[in-house]
Design an enzyme around this catalytic site. Structure first.
Site, PDB file in Angstrom:
ATOM      1  N   THR A  78      56.300  49.027  95.083  1.00  0.00           N
ATOM      2  CA  THR A  78      57.176  49.024  96.190  1.00  0.00           C
ATOM      3  C   THR A  78      57.961  47.863  96.274  1.00  0.00           C
ATOM      4  O   THR A  78      59.058  47.826  96.797  1.00  0.00           O
ATOM      5  CB  THR A  78      56.277  49.193  97.531  1.00  0.00           C
ATOM      6  N   ASP A  79      57.497  46.693  95.782  1.00  0.00           N
ATOM      7  CA  ASP A  79      58.344  45.440  95.985  1.00  0.00           C
ATOM      8  C   ASP A  79      59.729  45.699  95.637  1.00  0.00           C
ATOM      9  O   ASP A  79      60.739  45.043  96.234  1.00  0.00           O
ATOM     10  CB  ASP A  79      57.681  44.148  95.182  1.00  0.00           C
TER      11      ASP A  79
ATOM     12  N   GLU B 125      85.480  36.207 107.691  1.00  0.00           N
ATOM     13  CA  GLU B 125      85.357  34.601 108.164  1.00  0.00           C
ATOM     14  C   GLU B 125      85.823  33.973 106.628  1.00  0.00           C
ATOM     15  O   GLU B 125      86.077  32.622 106.801  1.00  0.00           O
ATOM     16  CB  GLU B 125      84.236  34.194 108.487  1.00  0.00           C
TER      17      GLU B 125
HETATM   18  N1  ASP Z   1      53.426  44.195  94.306  1.00  0.00           N
HETATM   19  C1  ASP Z   1      53.267  45.783  94.178  1.00  0.00           C
HETATM   20  C2  ASP Z   1      54.334  46.198  93.239  1.00  0.00           C
HETATM   21  O1  ASP Z   1      55.436  46.112  93.607  1.00  0.00           O
HETATM   22  C3  ASP Z   1      53.326  46.230  95.703  1.00  0.00           C
HETATM   23  C4  ASP Z   1      53.265  47.758  95.983  1.00  0.00           C
HETATM   24  O2  ASP Z   1      53.300  48.496  94.834  1.00  0.00           O
HETATM   25  O3  ASP Z   1      53.170  48.096  96.959  1.00  0.00           O
HETATM   26  O4  ASP Z   1      54.053  46.509  92.240  1.00  0.00           O
END
Ligand code: ASP
Length: 350
Positions: A113-114, A307
């Site tokens: 998820t990262d 700006e």
């Molecule tokens: N560090 C992990 C990844 O991105 C976190 C996750 O998958 O939730 O592989």
């Protein structure tokens, strides 16, 4: 035998050769992440991502076979903090091959998820098909109490077989929600409810194995994208510099000295620079290193000629893209042109 009987027999023979129920064909590409992670203690906070293979993920959710004819392959098995340009290129090429040459109806990619939002956006710009491409991951490792991976994978397959998900570009499927590649962001470090869409919210949701679509993305993507990575084996080098009070110009200088092709500023407010960093950015742009201004603010656009006088300095404003997605678009834009106005146009369209 009369003609009517002959036709009836031929039809019966033809039907007998057909499969009983032709389920959609979905290919899963596994890349690792927490969804393939293993917790080493009873507390799920201590774990390593990218440990188990595709077959273990499939075995955890046999119900997906009711939805589709699902097969899988392992591309890499990494924590997505280690995602890189080389894997992105491999992945985009493989997805295009699966959808355009191998007769699948959709692709699901399991991913950490990262950096899921960056991979989703990269694929959104480089996949040449309107068939569903859905990324799924999890926030809890595969052997945690209440692991969210199996449900996310099941929902992703439900999205991949849905005609309603065709033509929407690449989507992420997490926590029962569907989010589009351009606006999706990871907002929480540990919660399962971590992904959010932009100001207009989620694209849809999954309930009881059915995708319900609420809105369609209005930016260009997939089949309408001009970006083609089929003949590329590397991407232009683009780095990100973070903005803060009293910021050091050293990171920006380091990218310039290392001959990067572009630099994205995660600026303060509306993409503003600290003055010392601004001076280096002006010089870099004059040397042909494209500067894109984005913002460290989680919401709101980085506006052109507000700006900062972008027209004077030939800086590009990232508009709705956060720094990490602006980096993706700048890398692909630089495979096409070095003209800042053309690049700005890409930021308006994609
Ligand atoms: N560090 C992990 C990844 O991105 C976190 C996750 O998958 O939730 O592989």
């Amino acid at each position: 035998m009369n003609t009517f009987k002959k036709i009836a027999l031929l039809t019966a023979a033809l039907i007998a050769t057909l499969p009983l129920s032709a389920k959609p064909k979905i290919r899963i590409i596994a890349t690792g992440g927490t969804i393939a992670g293993i917790s080493t203690t009873s507390a799920s906070s201590a774990y390593t991502a990218g440990q188990v293979g595709i077959q273990t993920l499939l075995d955890a959710v046999p119900q997906i076979l009711d939805l589709a004819d699902v097969t899988g392959e392992q591309l890499v098995n990494i924590g997505s903090q280690d995602m890189n340009d080389e894997v992105w290129l491999k992945l985009a090429k493989r997805v295009n091959q699966i959808l355009n040459e191998e007769d699948y109806d959709g692709v699901v990619i399991t991913h950490g998820t990262d950096t899921m939002e960056e991979t989703a956006y990269f694929l959104n710009l480089t996949v040449k098909s309107d068939k569903p491409v859905i990324l799924a991951g999890s926030m809890r490792p595969s052997n945690a109490i209440g692991a969210d991976g199996p449900a996310n994978l099941y929902n992703a397959v439900a999205a991949a077989i849905s005609p309603a998900c065709k033509g929407l570009g690449v989507l992420c499927c997490m926590n029962n929600q569907l989010l589009d590649a351009k606006t999706v962001i990871k907002t929480h470090t540990i919660d399962c409810d971590t992904f959010e869409g932009g100001p207009s919210g989620i694209i849809g949701y999954i309930f009881n194995g059915q995708a319900h679509i609420l809105q369609t993305p209005n930016n260009k993507h997939t089949e309408d994208s001009v970006f083609d990575v089929s003949h590329l084996d590397k991407l232009p080098k683009v780095g990100i510099v973070y903005g803060y009070a009293n910021a050091s110009p050293l990171p920006m200088k380091a990218f310039v000295d290392a001959h990067f092709d572009g630099i994205v500023l995660a600026g303060v407010g509306d993409g503003n620079f600290y003055k010392d960093v601004f001076d280096v950015a002006v010089k870099a742009q004059k040397q042909g290193i494209q500067i894109v201004r984005s913002s460290r603010c989680p919401t709101g656009p980085t506006c052109l000629n507000s700006e900062v006088d972008d027209s004077k300095h030939h800086f590009v404003a990232s508009l709705d893209l956060n720094p990490q997605k602006a980096r993706v678009l700048l890398m692909l834009a630089l495979t096409k042109t070095h003209d800042w106005e053309e690049i700005q146009k890409f930021f308006m369209e994609y």
